[in-house]
Design a protein around this motif. Sequence first.
Motif, PDB file in Angstrom:
ATOM      1  N   UNK A   1       0.837  -1.190   0.000  1.00 38.31           N
ATOM      2  CA  UNK A   1       0.000   0.000   0.000  1.00 38.31           C
ATOM      3  C   UNK A   1       0.874   1.242   0.000  1.00 38.31           C
ATOM      4  N   UNK A   2       0.377   2.311   0.638  1.00 36.96           N
ATOM      5  CA  UNK A   2       1.084   3.585   0.665  1.00 36.96           C
ATOM      6  C   UNK A   2       1.073   4.163   2.073  1.00 36.96           C
ATOM      7  N   UNK A   3       2.243   4.578   2.524  1.00 35.61           N
ATOM      8  CA  UNK A   3       2.390   5.275   3.799  1.00 35.61           C
ATOM      9  C   UNK A   3       2.243   6.763   3.521  1.00 35.61           C
ATOM     10  N   UNK A   4       1.314   7.409   4.222  1.00 33.84           N
ATOM     11  CA  UNK A   4       1.064   8.841   4.051  1.00 33.84           C
ATOM     12  C   UNK A   4       1.493   9.564   5.314  1.00 33.84           C
ATOM     13  N   UNK A   5       2.310  10.600   5.160  1.00 34.41           N
ATOM     14  CA  UNK A   5       2.828  11.342   6.310  1.00 34.41           C
ATOM     15  C   UNK A   5       3.081  12.777   5.880  1.00 34.41           C
ATOM     16  N   UNK A   6       3.445  13.630   6.808  1.00 30.27           N
ATOM     17  CA  UNK A   6       3.804  14.995   6.449  1.00 30.27           C
ATOM     18  C   UNK A   6       5.290  15.215   6.719  1.00 30.27           C
ATOM     19  N   UNK A   7       5.912  15.961   5.818  1.00 28.72           N
ATOM     20  CA  UNK A   7       7.322  16.319   5.961  1.00 28.72           C
ATOM     21  C   UNK A   7       7.436  17.811   5.672  1.00 28.72           C
ATOM     22  N   UNK A   8       7.946  18.550   6.641  1.00 31.23           N
ATOM     23  CA  UNK A   8       8.042  20.009   6.500  1.00 31.23           C
ATOM     24  C   UNK A   8       6.695  20.607   6.094  1.00 31.23           C
ATOM     25  N   UNK A   9       5.631  20.154   6.743  1.00 31.87           N
ATOM     26  CA  UNK A   9       4.258  20.640   6.556  1.00 31.87           C
ATOM     27  C   UNK A   9       3.673  20.334   5.185  1.00 31.87           C
ATOM     28  N   UNK A  10       4.310  19.457   4.434  1.00 37.46           N
ATOM     29  CA  UNK A  10       3.795  19.061   3.121  1.00 37.46           C
ATOM     30  C   UNK A  10       3.428  17.579   3.148  1.00 37.46           C
ATOM     31  N   UNK A  11       2.311  17.206   2.511  1.00 32.82           N
ATOM     32  CA  UNK A  11       1.942  15.791   2.475  1.00 32.82           C
ATOM     33  C   UNK A  11       2.913  14.995   1.615  1.00 32.82           C
ATOM     34  N   UNK A  12       3.231  13.787   2.052  1.00 30.23           N
ATOM     35  CA  UNK A  12       4.133  12.898   1.323  1.00 30.23           C
ATOM     36  C   UNK A  12       3.557  11.489   1.325  1.00 30.23           C
ATOM     37  N   UNK A  13       3.881  10.752   0.284  1.00 30.43           N
ATOM     38  CA  UNK A  13       3.399   9.379   0.127  1.00 30.43           C
ATOM     39  C   UNK A  13       4.568   8.520  -0.334  1.00 30.43           C
ATOM     40  N   UNK A  14       4.702   7.337   0.243  1.00 30.37           N
ATOM     41  CA  UNK A  14       5.749   6.419  -0.168  1.00 30.37           C
ATOM     42  C   UNK A  14       5.154   5.009  -0.244  1.00 30.37           C
ATOM     43  N   UNK A  15       5.444   4.254  -1.318  1.00 32.30           N
ATOM     44  CA  UNK A  15       4.943   2.890  -1.411  1.00 32.30           C
ATOM     45  C   UNK A  15       5.636   2.004  -0.385  1.00 32.30           C
ATOM     46  N   UNK A  16       4.915   0.991   0.106  1.00 34.86           N
ATOM     47  CA  UNK A  16       5.472   0.116   1.143  1.00 34.86           C
ATOM     48  C   UNK A  16       4.774  -1.239   1.130  1.00 34.86           C
ATOM     49  N   UNK A  17       5.394  -2.185   1.815  1.00 31.74           N
ATOM     50  CA  UNK A  17       4.783  -3.496   2.075  1.00 31.74           C
ATOM     51  C   UNK A  17       4.339  -3.492   3.526  1.00 31.74           C
ATOM     52  N   UNK A  18       3.392  -4.367   3.872  1.00 29.26           N
ATOM     53  CA  UNK A  18       2.892  -4.343   5.247  1.00 29.26           C
ATOM     54  C   UNK A  18       2.328  -5.692   5.674  1.00 29.26           C
ATOM     55  N   UNK A  19       2.125  -5.799   6.968  1.00 24.49           N
ATOM     56  CA  UNK A  19       1.400  -6.921   7.578  1.00 24.49           C
ATOM     57  C   UNK A  19       0.631  -6.349   8.754  1.00 24.49           C
ATOM     58  N   UNK A  20      -0.584  -6.837   8.946  1.00 25.71           N
ATOM     59  CA  UNK A  20      -1.402  -6.402  10.068  1.00 25.71           C
ATOM     60  C   UNK A  20      -1.337  -7.476  11.138  1.00 25.71           C
ATOM     61  N   UNK A  21      -0.834  -7.106  12.319  1.00 21.42           N
ATOM     62  CA  UNK A  21      -0.704  -8.030  13.443  1.00 21.42           C
ATOM     63  C   UNK A  21      -1.570  -7.491  14.574  1.00 21.42           C
ATOM     64  N   UNK A  22      -2.811  -7.970  14.651  1.00 24.17           N
ATOM     65  CA  UNK A  22      -3.757  -7.422  15.618  1.00 24.17           C
ATOM     66  C   UNK A  22      -4.113  -6.015  15.213  1.00 24.17           C
ATOM     67  N   UNK A  23      -3.827  -5.039  16.085  1.00 27.92           N
ATOM     68  CA  UNK A  23      -4.070  -3.630  15.752  1.00 27.92           C
ATOM     69  C   UNK A  23      -2.753  -2.884  15.533  1.00 27.92           C
ATOM     70  N   UNK A  24      -1.708  -3.643  15.200  1.00 31.98           N
ATOM     71  CA  UNK A  24      -0.418  -3.040  14.855  1.00 31.98           C
ATOM     72  C   UNK A  24      -0.154  -3.322  13.383  1.00 31.98           C
ATOM     73  N   UNK A  25       0.086  -2.274  12.640  1.00 35.38           N
ATOM     74  CA  UNK A  25       0.406  -2.391  11.227  1.00 35.38           C
ATOM     75  C   UNK A  25       1.920  -2.267  11.099  1.00 35.38           C
ATOM     76  N   UNK A  26       2.557  -3.321  10.631  1.00 29.92           N
ATOM     77  CA  UNK A  26       4.010  -3.320  10.417  1.00 29.92           C
ATOM     78  C   UNK A  26       4.238  -2.956   8.959  1.00 29.92           C
ATOM     79  N   UNK A  27       4.902  -1.835   8.724  1.00 30.72           N
ATOM     80  CA  UNK A  27       5.109  -1.311   7.384  1.00 30.72           C
ATOM     81  C   UNK A  27       6.602  -1.316   7.085  1.00 30.72           C
ATOM     82  N   UNK A  28       6.972  -1.861   5.923  1.00 33.58           N
ATOM     83  CA  UNK A  28       8.373  -1.896   5.514  1.00 33.58           C
ATOM     84  C   UNK A  28       8.530  -1.032   4.274  1.00 33.58           C
TER      85      UNK A  28
END
Length: 139
Positions: free
Chosen positions: A25-52
Amino acid sequence: MRDVLSPAVLSEAESLELLASVPSGRLLYTARAMPSVVPARHALLGRVLVVVVDGDSQDAEVVRAVPGAVVAYEVEGAESDGQVSWYAVAVGLARFVHAATRPPLAAPALDAAPSCVRLEVRIDVLCARGRRTARGCGI
């Protein structure tokens, strides 16, 4: 009975189930007040999302911006008939985990992909939401 052509808001449980059903999927975050998106792999373990996030030129930005921040992670897909598409988003607090000090994951697919640099982010999911819609019907 709901109209299959109308966009349907998904419950949190349905959204988490869809997050768990795809590997990337995509990790969405802000950097220097600007929105940023980076592709990533993930696994959902309960309510913890492990993103690589595999290393590239955005490494330094992700390392500075993500720890302790509220981030979002989005996935999308389609039903097997191709007529219904969906997306799901998890929102939570992010923290980095050093792969050398973490216990083995119950998600071997995250360890399987070769990469010279890996950034592993754990997101404590606070909420999840999504929508399902028929082809040709706007979300």
